[in-house]
Scaffold this active site. Structure first.
Site, short mmCIF file in Angstrom:
data_model
loop_
_atom_site.label_atom_id
_atom_site.label_comp_id
_atom_site.label_asym_id
_atom_site.label_seq_id
_atom_site.Cartn_x
_atom_site.Cartn_y
_atom_site.Cartn_z
CE LYS A 377 28.91 0.76 -53.66
NZ LYS A 377 29.87 1.07 -52.58
CD GLU A 419 33.21 11.01 -51.75
OE1 GLU A 419 34.00 10.31 -52.41
OE2 GLU A 419 32.49 10.54 -50.85
CE LYS A 460 31.07 5.55 -57.93
NZ LYS A 460 30.26 6.26 -56.91
NE ARG A 474 30.86 0.60 -57.05
CZ ARG A 474 29.73 0.87 -57.67
NH1 ARG A 474 29.28 0.05 -58.60
NH2 ARG A 474 29.03 1.95 -57.37
CG ASN A 478 33.60 2.08 -50.12
OD1 ASN A 478 32.72 2.92 -50.30
ND2 ASN A 478 33.46 0.82 -50.50
CG HIS A 481 33.56 6.26 -47.97
ND1 HIS A 481 34.61 6.89 -48.60
CD2 HIS A 481 32.43 6.75 -48.57
CE1 HIS A 481 34.14 7.71 -49.52
NE2 HIS A 481 32.83 7.65 -49.52
CG HIS A 485 29.95 5.35 -44.18
ND1 HIS A 485 29.86 4.32 -45.10
CD2 HIS A 485 29.72 6.49 -44.90
CE1 HIS A 485 29.58 4.81 -46.29
NE2 HIS A 485 29.49 6.12 -46.20
CG HIS A 500 29.09 11.43 -47.29
ND1 HIS A 500 29.34 10.25 -46.62
CD2 HIS A 500 29.62 11.26 -48.54
CE1 HIS A 500 29.96 9.40 -47.42
NE2 HIS A 500 30.14 9.99 -48.59
#
Length: 603
Positions: A377, A419, A460, A474, A478, A481, A485, A500
């Site tokens: 990404k 994460e 991942k 996938r 997230n 997120h 976000h 983040h």
């Protein structure tokens, strides 16, 4: 003289176990784990199984757990990876098992030697040393030839040396039972007697041991000092399997110094444009430039300002122009040296330059090592939201050097750790349990960091291999997120207020609490997630963000710019339990709004 003799502790005379004694032991045990320690051949497994049955508790053999997890015998682990690697894994397994509540746990002969393991055993269990003499041990171990430490020219002498060296450590156990050649039922009876006598005065025994100076004395034994992490040389390689676009993630120490060597293997003679930011350039750029030069690779450097603001159309255009001016061709390389911002930006430049150039990720933050550098990404931000302009473009190689993590501020490391936790929450309960048990090790030990990064990347990589462009599961990556976000956007990506990983931490707690609110999981699951993240110093509530003023409707509006919105409907990653995340589509906006209103009132 044994430790028990030195303390003046006398054990009751052996007698057959009875229901009163069993009941007394269970009552005194509380939530502790009974941990059996001692040499190979001391009877930990055999006695432990019968002791557990007598007490009505589960029995677990730590070595069996290690074998099951590795899918290979212990002797093969030793042969393939070495004892140091085995001990690291052994410690992680035991840390996890100690979270399991009352049980009888048999440990390997070397497990108790690790000071971190002893400390955790003391916190959550009661340790019993099954003390067998050399003659008894030799007689027992001759029955098996699967002991990797005894594969020497003179196994009896090796065993004698091990017993002599380990004895002073075993004496640090809470209780001692002599392991003799009598019936196993008799040994169970003696062990129950030791527990019945020792458990009610466990703290007294420990205080007496401390006053005698045993723990202090042991720190002077060089053999058993905690091994320095400075010699951690083990590397992990995770393969991202994408057919002709497959690549390796190399994880280890000292990789910056060897970057040129690794890159030259995939692109001999290539020219390289290193994209980095001002902070990383000051710390790590000279090392990478020298490494490339020594490998015969020409390089030029493009430096951008640090921070999220560099993920903009203006900076993207400048980097493209500078790379073209440096005559970077399609078969040359863009090298992303930095955190997630640099990786996303440089990756998008590589995806665009000459309609697609190769690039290498050298992530310098924990967050980028476990997340943004893997999976292809790439992108930049828009005024409408984060990462809304970009492309899927896989790197040719990822080099994750844990040495660079030593230069991170604690806040940035914590943000990356969020994460790491995510991977346990979405599909690996055992990984989350290990993090719960020993998060401190991930913060302080390079070998543990290598392990945590490798597990994260493996998770991942597996998901990316089956859903490269996020058409299906996938999206599980997230977790947290959608909330995170939106929070980042409402702070205008101001890293002083929120970075983040902190947004992801708050978002994961929100996702867990929202899951509980909708009836997908119990409130206890959400509490567990919040407790762990808060325990390492991460923010877990929206009001934890400094100077927060936006209302619930503003957060909801920001969510509608999320990439997972489909035909105007919100998609969330929610949880049925630890390690059981799922994609929930078309969540009603009014449900989200009510939840956010309640979250904003939490103190």
């Amino acid at each position: 003289m044994t430790r028990a003799q030195q303390l003046g502790a006398t054990l009751p005379a052996p007698q057959a176990p009875n229901e009163e004694r069993v009941s007394a032991v269970r009552a005194a045990l509380g939530g502790r784990v009974i941990v059996l320690v001692g040499m190979m051949g001391s009877g930990k497994s055999a006695i432990g199984q019968r002791l557990a049955a007598r007490l009505g508790l589960p029995f677990i053999d730590a070595d069996a757990e290690i074998v099951a997890a590795a899918a290979m015998p212990i002797a093969e682990i030793f042969a393939k990876y070495g004892e140091r690697y085995f001990r690291d894994g052994e410690r992680r397994v035991i840390m996890r098992l100690l979270n399991g509540g009352p049980m009888v746990l048999a440990t390997g002969g070397g497990a108790f030697l690790d000071p971190r393991t002893r400390e955790r055993v003391s916190e959550r269990g009661v340790s019993i040393w099954l003390d067998a003499d050399l003659k008894t041990l030799i007689k027992r171990v001759r029955r098996k030839n699967d002991r990797p430490l005894l594969r020497t020219e003179n196994p009896e002498e090796t065993l004698r040396q091990l017993l002599e060296a380990r004895g002073p450590i075993y004496e640090l156990a809470d209780l001692r039972v002599e392991s003799r050649d009598v019936s196993q039922d008799a040994m169970v009876s003696e062990t129950l007697a030791a527990l019945a006598d020792g458990l009610p005065r466990l703290e007294e025994l420990r205080r007496a041991a401390l006053n005698k100076g045993f723990a202090k004395a042991m720190t002077h034994l060089h053999l058993f000092r905690p091994q320095s992490d400075q010699d951690a040389t083990h590397q992990e390689i995770v393969r991202v399997a994408l057919g002709g676009r497959s690549y390796d993630i190399v994880i280890g120490a000292g990789l910056l110094q060897k970057a040129g060597e690794h890159i030259a293997r995939i692109a001999p003679g290539a020219s390289c444009a290193i994209v980095t930011d001002e902070n990383v350039a000051r710390l790590h750029l000279p090392t990478v430039e020298l490494s490339l030069k020594e490998a015969g690779l020409r390089s030029t450097t493009i430096v951008v300002p640090p921070g999220e603001a560099s993920k903009s159309l203006a900076v993207y255009g400048r980097v493209c122009d500078e790379a073209l001016a440096a005559k970077i061709e399609r078969r040359d390389l863009i090298i992303a040296l930095g955190g997630g911002v640099v990786g996303d930006l440089a990756g998008f430049v590589a995806a665009s330059l000459r309609r697609g150039s190769r690039f290498v990720q050298i992530p310098t933050t924990l967050l980028s090592q476990v997340d943004s550098s893997v999976g292809g990404k790439t992108g930049i931000n828009s005024s409408h939201g984060k990462n809304l302009i970009g492309a899927f473009h896989q790197p040719a190689l990822v080099l994750a050097d844990v040495d660079v993590l030593q230069t991170l501020p604690l806040r940035e490391f914590r943000a990356g750790y969020a994460e790491v936790v995510k991977y346990g929450l979405i599909g690996d309960k055992r990984f989350f349990e290990w993090l719960e048990a020993d998060a401190e090790a991930v913060f302080n030990s390079r070998s543990e960091q290598i392990c945590a990064i490798a597990v994260s990347c493996e998770t991942k990589a597996t998901i990316v291999a089956r859903d490269e462009t996020e058409q299906g599961d996938r999206a599980l990556l997230n977790l947290g997120h959608t909330f995170g976000h939106a929070l980042e956007r409402l702070t205008n990506y101001d890293s002083i207020r929120l970075v983040h990983g902190e947004g992801v931490a708050i978002g994961m707690v929100c996702a867990a609490r929202f899951s509980a609110r909708l009836g997908f999981c119990t409130p206890a699951v959400a509490e567990r997630v919040e407790r762990h993240l808060a325990g390492v110093g991460l923010p877990t509530r929206i009001r934890d963000i400094p100077d927060w003023s936006a209302d619930a409707q503003a957060i909801l509006d920001a969510m509608y710019q999320d990439k997972k919105v489909e035909r105007g409907a919100l998609t969330f990653i929610l949880m049925r339990g630890i390690g059981e995340a799922f994609i929930a589509k078309s969540i009603a906006a009014d449900e989200v709004l009510k939840f956010l209103e309640d979250e904003l009132t939490r103190t």
